[in-house]
Motif scaffolding. Structure first.
Motif, mmCIF file in Angstrom:
data_model
loop_
_atom_site.group_PDB
_atom_site.id
_atom_site.type_symbol
_atom_site.label_atom_id
_atom_site.label_comp_id
_atom_site.label_asym_id
_atom_site.label_seq_id
_atom_site.Cartn_x
_atom_site.Cartn_y
_atom_site.Cartn_z
ATOM 1 N N HIS A 1 1.099 5.435 -1.928
ATOM 2 C CA HIS A 1 0.950 6.337 -2.840
ATOM 3 C C HIS A 1 2.168 7.079 -3.610
ATOM 4 O O HIS A 1 2.455 8.179 -3.097
ATOM 5 N N HIS B 1 -6.173 0.031 6.431
ATOM 6 C CA HIS B 1 -6.116 0.788 7.439
ATOM 7 C C HIS B 1 -6.787 0.234 8.645
ATOM 8 O O HIS B 1 -6.175 -0.278 9.498
ATOM 9 N N LYS C 1 -0.618 3.400 -6.076
ATOM 10 C CA LYS C 1 -1.958 3.945 -6.313
ATOM 11 C C LYS C 1 -1.820 5.285 -7.142
ATOM 12 O O LYS C 1 -1.082 6.085 -7.013
ATOM 13 N N HIS D 1 -9.728 1.694 1.254
ATOM 14 C CA HIS D 1 -9.374 2.504 2.439
ATOM 15 C C HIS D 1 -10.618 2.428 3.343
ATOM 16 O O HIS D 1 -11.588 3.123 3.193
ATOM 17 N N HIS E 1 0.924 -1.307 -0.096
ATOM 18 C CA HIS E 1 -0.024 -0.061 0.078
ATOM 19 C C HIS E 1 1.021 1.305 -0.006
ATOM 20 O O HIS E 1 1.494 1.451 1.001
ATOM 21 N N ASP F 1 2.069 2.738 3.622
ATOM 22 C CA ASP F 1 1.066 3.896 3.251
ATOM 23 C C ASP F 1 1.907 5.101 2.771
ATOM 24 O O ASP F 1 1.532 6.197 2.964
HETATM 25 ZN ZN ZN Z 1 -3.749 5.043 1.449
#
Ligand code: ZN
Ligand code: NIG
Length: 426
Positions: free
Chosen positions: A81, A271, A148, A248, A79, A323
């Motif tokens: 970004h 999460h 992502k 999410h 995960h 994350d």
């Molecule tokens: Zn995220």
């Protein structure tokens, strides 16, 4: 036979169990460790695993002495970004003043601030910036990761981000899985017209599929962002188009995103800090991986972490991820997350290693390729400059990787104190 590469004198070889299902509950407590081991590599794949004593008589073009240190599969970060413009250091003082994460977003900051910077950046600029972060992830031992979109929230910018992920896949000899997160926030023009916005984003599904720009579709299901019903509809449409699903879920408020993920057969629910007892119970019934992000809870300054102990004890499959993003968790260091998992989620060293290898691979559909080392698999591994596998969560905030390999090729190594070397990308 002459191996291309033989890594011998391995003090501890970490071999998570491979399985067609993620490791759940009690299974997460088991971690296979071989002491005094060696591995032989041929054509980029693991060709032999055995004892150091046996390795002495084997022939190899190149031999690496692991000097009694630890070797593990390459880490998997499920995960991130990774692709975005700008940065948000100006938000730290707001956080210090106690302004909640969702309040910053509601005021047009947070994710929306990064959306502005990402729209302005050219594709080349985004690629350069993402490359910088990706190289740092590799240096921390990551050889497989998810990336992502979600900082465009319009067709052009979302596709621009996904093309950057595509180019990263082509340039770097690591495995990158791409996720379309067009439903990451509600852009200002669509406030009160969330359904219309989701419809617009879902119109991109066909182009994304056709261009092979993403394997997964994700949505931010949260108060003030997208509701459970909107998330169900959006993800259901994505499923019908053949995408894997992620969500999410239950990050701040317990909306029931965990239950939704299980009912849709999502690969992961991520999460889960506020996941309900019922949501946790349902996780143990399906194969949806709970991807926990303790770095985010830490960075948002919260005291209450995801209930990893309850999840594992009740039979769920747990994975860990950075994350990495410019707002809620600004670190590429998955080893740091392993420490937070030990200290804040109370996970054991064995559970943590399974969570950053096999279970993380399951969360992104890569379990048949990544997450463990066995004959015939890609030789993605890390030599760690530590005395034993429990040492990494214990000694936090620094990089313990000594060298990182993908497909038997050295990607990165620490050459001297403070000096690093990254092999030229292919
Ligand atoms: Zn995220
Ligand atoms: N929670 C939603 N999305 C990201 C944060 C993105 C951002 O703040 O830029 C997350 O997973 O933490």
């Amino acid at each position: 036979m002459t191996y291309d590469l033989l890594v011998h004198n391995i003090g501890q070889l970490i071999l998570p169990k491979s399985s067609d299902k993620p490791l759940k509950g009690q299974e997460m407590k088991e971690l296979n460790i071989i002491e005094n081991a060696a591995i032989g590599i041929m054509d980029g794949k693991i060709a032999w695993l055995g004892s150091n004593a046996e390795a002495e008589s084997l022939k190899a073009s190149e031999r690496i002495d692991a000097q009694g240190k630890v070797v593990s599969p390459g880490l998997v970060d499920p995960h991130t970004h990774l692709v975005f413009g700008g940065s948000r250091e100006h938000e730290l003082s707001l956080k210090q003043a106690g302004v909640p994460y969702l309040e910053i977003l509601a005021q047009g900051g947070g994710i929306l601030s990064t959306v502005g910077s990402t729209k302005k950046a050219t594709e080349e600029e985004l690629f350069e910036k993402a490359s910088f972060h990706l190289e740092r992830m590799i240096s921390y031992g990551v050889t497989t990761l998810e990336a992502k979109s979600g900082y465009g929230l319009d067709a052009d910018t979302e596709l621009k981000q996904l093309r950057v992920v595509q180019k990263l896949k082509e340039k770097y000899p690591v495995s990158v899985v791409s996720t379309f997160l067009g439903a990451h926030a509600v852009p200002p023009g669509f406030k009160g017209k969330e359904d219309e916005f989701l419809e617009e984003m879902s119109r991109l599904f066909d182009d994304i599929k056709e261009g092979q720009l993403a394997e997964f579709v994700d949505i931010f299901c949260e108060t003030g962002v997208f509701t459970i019903e909107q998330s169900r509809m959006f993800l259901q449409q994505a499923k019908e188009k053949g995408f894997g699903l992620k969500i999410h879920a239950d990050e701040i408020d317990p909306l029931g995103g965990t239950e939704l993920a299980v009912s849709l057969g999502a690969a992961s629910a991520d999460h889960l800090v506020a996941a309900s007892d019922e949501g946790i119970r349902q996780l143990s019934e399906g194969n949806t991986v709970a991807v926990l992000l303790p770095g985010t809870t830490f960075y948002l300054g919260k005291d209450y972490y995801a209930r990893a102990r309850k999840m594992i004890d009740e039979g769920a499959a747990v994975a860990l991820a950075t994350d990495f993003n410019p707002g809620s968790c600004v670190t590429e260091n998955l080893q740091m997350i392993m420490s937070l998992a030990a200290l804040k989620l109370k996970m054991s060293a064995e559970e943590i290693w399974n969570a950053v290898t096999v279970n993380a691979a399951h969360a992104i559909g890569k379990a048949s390729e990544a997450g463990t080392l066995e004959k015939g698999r890609s030789a993605d591994f890390v030599i760690w400059d530590v005395p034993n596998y429990k040492y990494i969560p214990y000694h936090f905030g620094v990089n313990h990787a000594q060298s990182v390999y993908h497909s038997g090729k050295k990607l990165w190594e620490r050459t001297a104190y403070g000096e690093i070397q990254l092999s030229p990308a292919r």
